[in-house]
Design a protein around this motif. Structure first.
Motif, short mmCIF file in Angstrom:
data_model
loop_
_atom_site.label_atom_id
_atom_site.label_comp_id
_atom_site.label_asym_id
_atom_site.label_seq_id
_atom_site.Cartn_x
_atom_site.Cartn_y
_atom_site.Cartn_z
N MET A 42 0.86 -1.17 0.00
CA MET A 42 0.00 0.00 0.00
C MET A 42 0.90 1.23 0.00
O MET A 42 1.95 1.24 0.62
CB MET A 42 -0.89 -0.04 1.24
N GLU A 43 0.46 2.27 -0.67
CA GLU A 43 1.24 3.49 -0.83
C GLU A 43 0.75 4.58 0.12
O GLU A 43 -0.45 4.75 0.32
CB GLU A 43 1.07 3.97 -2.27
N TRP A 44 1.69 5.32 0.73
CA TRP A 44 1.34 6.43 1.61
C TRP A 44 0.58 7.49 0.82
O TRP A 44 0.79 7.65 -0.38
CB TRP A 44 2.60 7.07 2.19
N TYR A 45 -0.29 8.24 1.51
CA TYR A 45 -0.98 9.35 0.86
C TYR A 45 -0.01 10.50 0.65
O TYR A 45 0.91 10.72 1.44
CB TYR A 45 -2.18 9.83 1.69
N SER A 46 -0.23 11.23 -0.43
CA SER A 46 0.61 12.36 -0.79
C SER A 46 -0.24 13.36 -1.58
O SER A 46 -1.30 13.01 -2.09
CB SER A 46 1.78 11.88 -1.65
N ALA A 47 0.25 14.59 -1.65
CA ALA A 47 -0.40 15.61 -2.47
C ALA A 47 0.60 16.17 -3.47
O ALA A 47 0.46 17.28 -3.95
CB ALA A 47 -0.96 16.72 -1.58
N SER A 48 1.62 15.39 -3.77
CA SER A 48 2.75 15.88 -4.56
C SER A 48 2.50 15.95 -6.06
O SER A 48 3.18 16.69 -6.76
CB SER A 48 3.98 15.01 -4.30
N ASP A 49 1.52 15.21 -6.57
CA ASP A 49 1.22 15.27 -8.00
C ASP A 49 -0.28 15.07 -8.19
O ASP A 49 -1.01 14.79 -7.25
CB ASP A 49 2.03 14.23 -8.79
N GLU A 50 -0.73 15.24 -9.43
CA GLU A 50 -2.16 15.20 -9.72
C GLU A 50 -2.80 13.85 -9.38
O GLU A 50 -3.88 13.79 -8.78
CB GLU A 50 -2.40 15.54 -11.20
N ALA A 51 -2.15 12.76 -9.73
CA ALA A 51 -2.71 11.43 -9.45
C ALA A 51 -2.80 11.19 -7.94
O ALA A 51 -3.80 10.66 -7.45
CB ALA A 51 -1.85 10.35 -10.11
N SER A 52 -1.77 11.58 -7.21
CA SER A 52 -1.78 11.42 -5.74
C SER A 52 -2.86 12.28 -5.12
O SER A 52 -3.54 11.87 -4.19
CB SER A 52 -0.42 11.81 -5.15
N ARG A 53 -3.01 13.48 -5.63
CA ARG A 53 -4.02 14.41 -5.11
C ARG A 53 -5.42 13.86 -5.38
O ARG A 53 -6.30 13.94 -4.51
CB ARG A 53 -3.83 15.77 -5.78
N ASP A 54 -5.66 13.31 -6.56
CA ASP A 54 -6.96 12.71 -6.88
C ASP A 54 -7.27 11.56 -5.92
O ASP A 54 -8.39 11.44 -5.42
CB ASP A 54 -7.00 12.20 -8.32
N ARG A 55 -6.28 10.71 -5.68
CA ARG A 55 -6.46 9.58 -4.76
C ARG A 55 -6.80 10.09 -3.36
O ARG A 55 -7.70 9.58 -2.70
CB ARG A 55 -5.18 8.74 -4.71
N LEU A 56 -6.08 11.12 -2.92
CA LEU A 56 -6.32 11.69 -1.60
C LEU A 56 -7.72 12.29 -1.51
O LEU A 56 -8.44 12.06 -0.54
CB LEU A 56 -5.26 12.77 -1.30
N GLU A 57 -8.11 13.04 -2.52
CA GLU A 57 -9.42 13.69 -2.52
C GLU A 57 -10.56 12.68 -2.56
O GLU A 57 -11.65 12.95 -2.04
CB GLU A 57 -9.52 14.69 -3.67
N ASN A 58 -10.34 11.51 -3.15
CA ASN A 58 -11.36 10.46 -3.13
C ASN A 58 -11.54 9.90 -1.73
O ASN A 58 -12.63 9.45 -1.37
CB ASN A 58 -10.97 9.33 -4.09
N ALA A 59 -10.48 9.93 -0.92
CA ALA A 59 -10.55 9.40 0.44
C ALA A 59 -10.91 10.48 1.46
O ALA A 59 -11.42 10.16 2.54
CB ALA A 59 -9.21 8.77 0.82
N TRP A 60 -10.63 11.75 1.14
CA TRP A 60 -10.82 12.84 2.11
C TRP A 60 -11.32 14.07 1.35
O TRP A 60 -10.53 14.79 0.76
CB TRP A 60 -9.51 13.11 2.82
N SER A 61 -12.60 14.33 1.40
CA SER A 61 -13.18 15.41 0.60
C SER A 61 -12.64 16.79 1.00
O SER A 61 -12.52 17.67 0.15
CB SER A 61 -14.71 15.39 0.70
#
Length: 138
Positions: free
Chosen positions: A1-20
């Protein structure tokens, strides 16, 4: 499993899906919250095996996963993945940190900002170090 990050667009999309609420946070602040939360989780996590220590060190130094796998394999140990419970705990702690920094007009300090430190909650601690499911017999 990969840590959450906001460093790029794909990571940010993943984060926003988990945390509005992540959509509302400045990218730099969001990344800082996630890094602090990750540090909190790792500080509370059980001691690492040698393979985990090598993996963490090489990851921090920026080596690709394939190189890390080769190094750890040469040491004769299996490369561990990040447990899903750690990633879940990181997300929950980041939410706690974000909520602690929100300004409450009635409780703000003299400079207009109030911060209440948020240690790992009992629920997050249990996610990182789960209790045994075995019943105790007295």
């Amino acid at each position: 499993m990969e840590w959450y990050s906001a460093s790029d667009e794909a990571s940010r999309d993943r984060l926003e899906n988990a945390w509005s609420d992540a959509r509302k946070i400045d990218e730099e602040l969001c990344e800082m919250l996630l890094e602090v939360a990750r540090g909190d989780v790792l500080a509370y996590a059980p001691a690492e095996t040698p393979a985990e220590q090598v993996t963490r060190l090489l990851t921090v130094l920026g080596y690709p996963a394939a190189t890390i796998s080769l190094v750890v394999a040469a040491l004769g140990e299996v490369v561990p993945g990040t447990p899903a419970r750690y990633v879940f705990a990181q997300l929950q702690q980041a939410k706690n940190l974000f909520n602690a920094g929100r300004i409450d007009r009635d409780q703000s300090g003299p400079d207009g900002y109030s911060f209440v430190p948020r240690p790992l909650t009992k629920e997050i601690q249990k996610a990182i170090r789960p209790q045994s499911g075995a019943a105790r017999v007295f």
